[in-house]
Structure formats: C-alpha cells, structure tokens
Design a protein around this motif. Structure first.
Motif, PDB file in Angstrom:
ATOM      1  N   GLN A 191       1.156  -1.531   0.081  1.00  0.00           N
ATOM      2  CA  GLN A 191      -0.087  -0.151   0.156  1.00  0.00           C
ATOM      3  C   GLN A 191       0.764   1.257   0.505  1.00  0.00           C
ATOM      4  O   GLN A 191       0.817   1.895  -0.475  1.00  0.00           O
ATOM      5  CB  GLN A 191      -1.106   0.397   1.495  1.00  0.00           C
ATOM      6  CG  GLN A 191      -1.992  -1.197   1.050  1.00  0.00           C
ATOM      7  CD  GLN A 191      -2.910  -0.898   0.261  1.00  0.00           C
ATOM      8  OE1 GLN A 191      -3.093  -0.009  -0.094  1.00  0.00           O
ATOM      9  NE2 GLN A 191      -3.054  -2.098  -0.456  1.00  0.00           N
ATOM     10  N   GLY A 197      -4.101  11.070  -5.812  1.00  0.00           N
ATOM     11  CA  GLY A 197      -4.003   9.942  -6.823  1.00  0.00           C
ATOM     12  C   GLY A 197      -2.101  10.142  -7.332  1.00  0.00           C
ATOM     13  O   GLY A 197      -1.837  10.765  -8.174  1.00  0.00           O
ATOM     14  N   ASN A 207       1.837  10.116  -7.782  1.00  0.00           N
ATOM     15  CA  ASN A 207       2.334   8.982  -7.457  1.00  0.00           C
ATOM     16  C   ASN A 207       3.776   9.644  -5.985  1.00  0.00           C
ATOM     17  O   ASN A 207       4.167   9.800  -6.676  1.00  0.00           O
ATOM     18  CB  ASN A 207       3.329   9.088  -8.822  1.00  0.00           C
ATOM     19  CG  ASN A 207       4.882   7.824  -8.836  1.00  0.00           C
ATOM     20  OD1 ASN A 207       4.098   6.325  -8.385  1.00  0.00           O
ATOM     21  ND2 ASN A 207       5.797   8.605  -9.329  1.00  0.00           N
ATOM     22  N   THR A 208       3.030   8.838  -5.438  1.00  0.00           N
ATOM     23  CA  THR A 208       3.356   9.105  -3.953  1.00  0.00           C
ATOM     24  C   THR A 208       4.558   8.520  -4.018  1.00  0.00           C
ATOM     25  O   THR A 208       4.915   6.959  -3.669  1.00  0.00           O
ATOM     26  CB  THR A 208       2.461   9.020  -3.119  1.00  0.00           C
ATOM     27  OG1 THR A 208       1.289  10.126  -3.081  1.00  0.00           O
ATOM     28  CG2 THR A 208       3.007  10.354  -1.853  1.00  0.00           C
ATOM     29  N   ASP A 254       7.543   4.080   2.348  1.00  0.00           N
ATOM     30  CA  ASP A 254       8.001   2.420   1.418  1.00  0.00           C
ATOM     31  C   ASP A 254       9.145   1.642   2.055  1.00  0.00           C
ATOM     32  O   ASP A 254      10.521   2.350   1.514  1.00  0.00           O
ATOM     33  CB  ASP A 254       8.283   3.158  -0.100  1.00  0.00           C
ATOM     34  CG  ASP A 254       8.501   1.764  -0.779  1.00  0.00           C
ATOM     35  OD1 ASP A 254       8.366   0.629  -0.455  1.00  0.00           O
ATOM     36  OD2 ASP A 254       8.510   2.010  -2.064  1.00  0.00           O
ATOM     37  N   ARG A 265      -1.804  10.732  -1.873  1.00  0.00           N
ATOM     38  CA  ARG A 265      -1.333   9.538  -2.091  1.00  0.00           C
ATOM     39  C   ARG A 265      -3.301   9.075  -2.450  1.00  0.00           C
ATOM     40  O   ARG A 265      -3.620   9.051  -3.410  1.00  0.00           O
ATOM     41  CB  ARG A 265      -0.995   8.167  -0.992  1.00  0.00           C
ATOM     42  CG  ARG A 265      -1.452   7.181  -1.749  1.00  0.00           C
ATOM     43  CD  ARG A 265      -0.688   6.462  -0.361  1.00  0.00           C
ATOM     44  NE  ARG A 265       0.363   5.829  -0.397  1.00  0.00           N
ATOM     45  CZ  ARG A 265       0.845   6.371   0.955  1.00  0.00           C
ATOM     46  NH1 ARG A 265       0.418   6.279   2.100  1.00  0.00           N
ATOM     47  NH2 ARG A 265       2.247   6.026   0.982  1.00  0.00           N
ATOM     48  N   LYS A 324       3.899   1.538  -1.678  1.00  0.00           N
ATOM     49  CA  LYS A 324       4.667   1.838  -2.981  1.00  0.00           C
ATOM     50  C   LYS A 324       4.054   3.401  -4.000  1.00  0.00           C
ATOM     51  O   LYS A 324       3.397   3.061  -3.640  1.00  0.00           O
ATOM     52  CB  LYS A 324       4.949   0.656  -3.546  1.00  0.00           C
ATOM     53  CG  LYS A 324       5.380  -0.385  -2.526  1.00  0.00           C
ATOM     54  CD  LYS A 324       5.864  -2.235  -3.601  1.00  0.00           C
ATOM     55  CE  LYS A 324       6.083  -2.983  -3.095  1.00  0.00           C
ATOM     56  NZ  LYS A 324       7.681  -2.954  -2.502  1.00  0.00           N
ATOM     57  N   PRO A 325       5.244   3.210  -4.433  1.00  0.00           N
ATOM     58  CA  PRO A 325       4.379   4.461  -5.037  1.00  0.00           C
ATOM     59  C   PRO A 325       3.435   3.441  -6.372  1.00  0.00           C
ATOM     60  O   PRO A 325       3.815   2.717  -6.599  1.00  0.00           O
ATOM     61  CB  PRO A 325       5.528   4.810  -5.666  1.00  0.00           C
ATOM     62  CG  PRO A 325       7.022   4.932  -5.027  1.00  0.00           C
ATOM     63  CD  PRO A 325       6.126   3.936  -4.048  1.00  0.00           C
ATOM     64  N   SER A 326       2.449   3.981  -6.551  1.00  0.00           N
ATOM     65  CA  SER A 326       1.272   3.907  -7.816  1.00  0.00           C
ATOM     66  C   SER A 326       2.242   3.939  -9.107  1.00  0.00           C
ATOM     67  O   SER A 326       1.849   3.566 -10.664  1.00  0.00           O
ATOM     68  CB  SER A 326       0.320   4.609  -7.947  1.00  0.00           C
ATOM     69  OG  SER A 326       0.712   5.977  -8.215  1.00  0.00           O
ATOM     70  N   GLY A 327       2.763   4.787  -9.778  1.00  0.00           N
ATOM     71  CA  GLY A 327       3.343   5.218 -10.871  1.00  0.00           C
ATOM     72  C   GLY A 327       2.800   5.669 -12.137  1.00  0.00           C
ATOM     73  O   GLY A 327       3.069   6.086 -13.267  1.00  0.00           O
ATOM     74  N   GLU A 328       1.745   6.026 -11.339  1.00  0.00           N
ATOM     75  CA  GLU A 328       0.580   7.095 -11.859  1.00  0.00           C
ATOM     76  C   GLU A 328       0.514   8.103 -11.226  1.00  0.00           C
ATOM     77  O   GLU A 328       0.999   8.767  -9.600  1.00  0.00           O
ATOM     78  CB  GLU A 328      -0.590   6.087 -12.478  1.00  0.00           C
ATOM     79  CG  GLU A 328      -0.295   5.330 -12.860  1.00  0.00           C
ATOM     80  CD  GLU A 328      -2.148   4.838 -12.791  1.00  0.00           C
ATOM     81  OE1 GLU A 328      -2.408   4.609 -12.531  1.00  0.00           O
ATOM     82  OE2 GLU A 328      -1.506   2.879 -13.918  1.00  0.00           O
TER      83      GLU A 328
END
Length: 234
Positions: free
Chosen positions: A23, A68, A70-71, A135, A65, A25-29
């Motif tokens: 939960q 939305g 990329n956190t 993370d 986060r 980790k960076p989302s990549g978006e």
C-alpha cells in the motif's frame, strides 16, 4: 470485553497487511510527490520530536496518495559515526570485552555493524508502531554502497552553485578517540582563566608604526604560544 481499549493486536495486524500488500509503494501514475525523511541517528531510539515530525509527513503523504499522486515517502537512517563508536566502545567495556585497539580495526567494524543492526531494528519497529506509510522496500542507510558517493556529489554540486558554504568554525579534537567531534558531542564548562602577554623583540632594529621595537602576543593558553606567534607573524 476489555475495560480499556488495547490497540496492540489490532494496529499491528492492520499495519502488516498494509505493508505486505504494497500500500505504501509509489503507484507509478499521477504527478510525482516525494518526501525524504530526515534520517534519525542509528545509535538510539526515536523520541517525541521524531513522532511529531513523522506524523506531519505521514499526513501529507497519505493526503497526496489519496489525491492520486505518484507518492513516495523515502525512509532511511543515519550512521552518526563518532557517536556510534562511543556507544559501542562503552558497550565493549561494560561486557569486559577487548578494546577496539586490542581487537583491531576489522573486528571493531564488525562490532559496529552488529550494533547498527540491533539499534536500527529498534527504530524501524518504532516507526511501524506509529503506522508510518513509508516504502520499506526502498529503505536506505547512509553507509550503503553508492549512497555515500551520491551524498558527496550533491554536497559538491550545492557548494559549486553557492547554495551552501563552508563555515569557519573551531574544531573540537578528542584526544581519546583521536578524531574531530561536533559541538553537539562536547560538554562545555565555564572556567576562570588568565590572559598571558608575551613580548617578542623585532629583528634588525625594525620598529612598529608607533615606535616600539617589539610585538605583544596575548593568549589564555600559554602552551599554544608557538602557534599563536605563527598566526600573529603571518
């Protein structure tokens, strides 16, 4: 039902599920948003100041986060070299083990790394109890391979861009550890001193602008008179 609320089992299970499911980790978006945690010294444990600042950073990270982004909340610990050395040396003395000079450099460094693992785990366990959404897969230590080189490169770059400067400060020398130590590691004591004045005659009949054939060097520590004289002449 218990008379008082006990969060121990509930919170730890929830946090473990968060961590195991990625939960944090960076989302990549989305637009990037990153906070670098001020790394606590690995020599000790977290205090209320750490809890306060980490609560603020965690709130910002969780908000971004949910927005939305990329956190990433980057986690790590600092080596605190001299302080660690003192802690480990005291520990060896308390356990009647050989001193660092008796065991040699390599063996002593192994003891340092053993202490780092023990103390570092204390800090990370405290952060997990706080519920920090860092993370953990990206956890770093300032003595990790490549990290010291990166720090040195950034400091040189910032210095070249005049964003930081090298201040002229007194250096505290520890005659026992044979190394320089910071002001934070020095216990200052006021002591009533005395000013010594040394008169040095000038050579070859030279006189000062006010007609004196000598220079006076003053110092509170006569044992440093040779160095003081060198500075004055220079």
């Amino acid at each position: 039902m218990d008379k008082t609320f006990n969060p121990h089992n509930i919170e730890q299970e929830i946090y473990k599920n968060w961590e195991d499911s990625g939960q944090f980790k960076p989302s990549g978006e989305g637009e990037p948003y990153c906070i670098m945690i001020p790394p606590p010294n690995v020599t000790g444990s977290l205090h209320m100041g750490h809890a306060f600042q980490q609560t603020i950073m965690d709130s910002l990270t969780r908000y971004k986060r949910m927005c939305g982004n990329n956190t990433l909340w980057q986690v790590g610990t600092d080596h605190a070299g001299i302080a660690t050395q003192m802690v480990v040396e005291r520990k060896l003395a308390a356990e009647n083990q050989p001193t660092r000079k008796e065991m040699g450099r390599d063996a002593f460094i192994e003891k340092i790394w053993d202490w780092k693992a023990e103390s570092g785990n204390t800090i990370t366990n405290q952060m997990r109890r706080l519920g920090t959404s860092v993370d953990w897969d990206r956890e770093r230590f300032t003595m990790d391979d490549g990290l010291s080189n990166a720090v040195q490169e950034v400091f040189v770059q910032l210095y070249s861009e005049d964003l930081i400067y090298r201040g002229k400060r007194l250096v505290n020398w520890d005659p026992k550890l044979h190394t320089a130590i910071s002001d934070l590691e020095v216990e200052n004591k006021d002591k009533k001193g005395h000013m010594w004045h040394f008169r040095y005659p000038l050579a070859d009949g030279v006189k000062t602008s006010d007609g004196k054939d000598y220079l006076i060097v003053a110092t509170t520590r006569p044992e440093t008179v040779l160095g003081d004289t060198g500075v004055a002449v220079n």
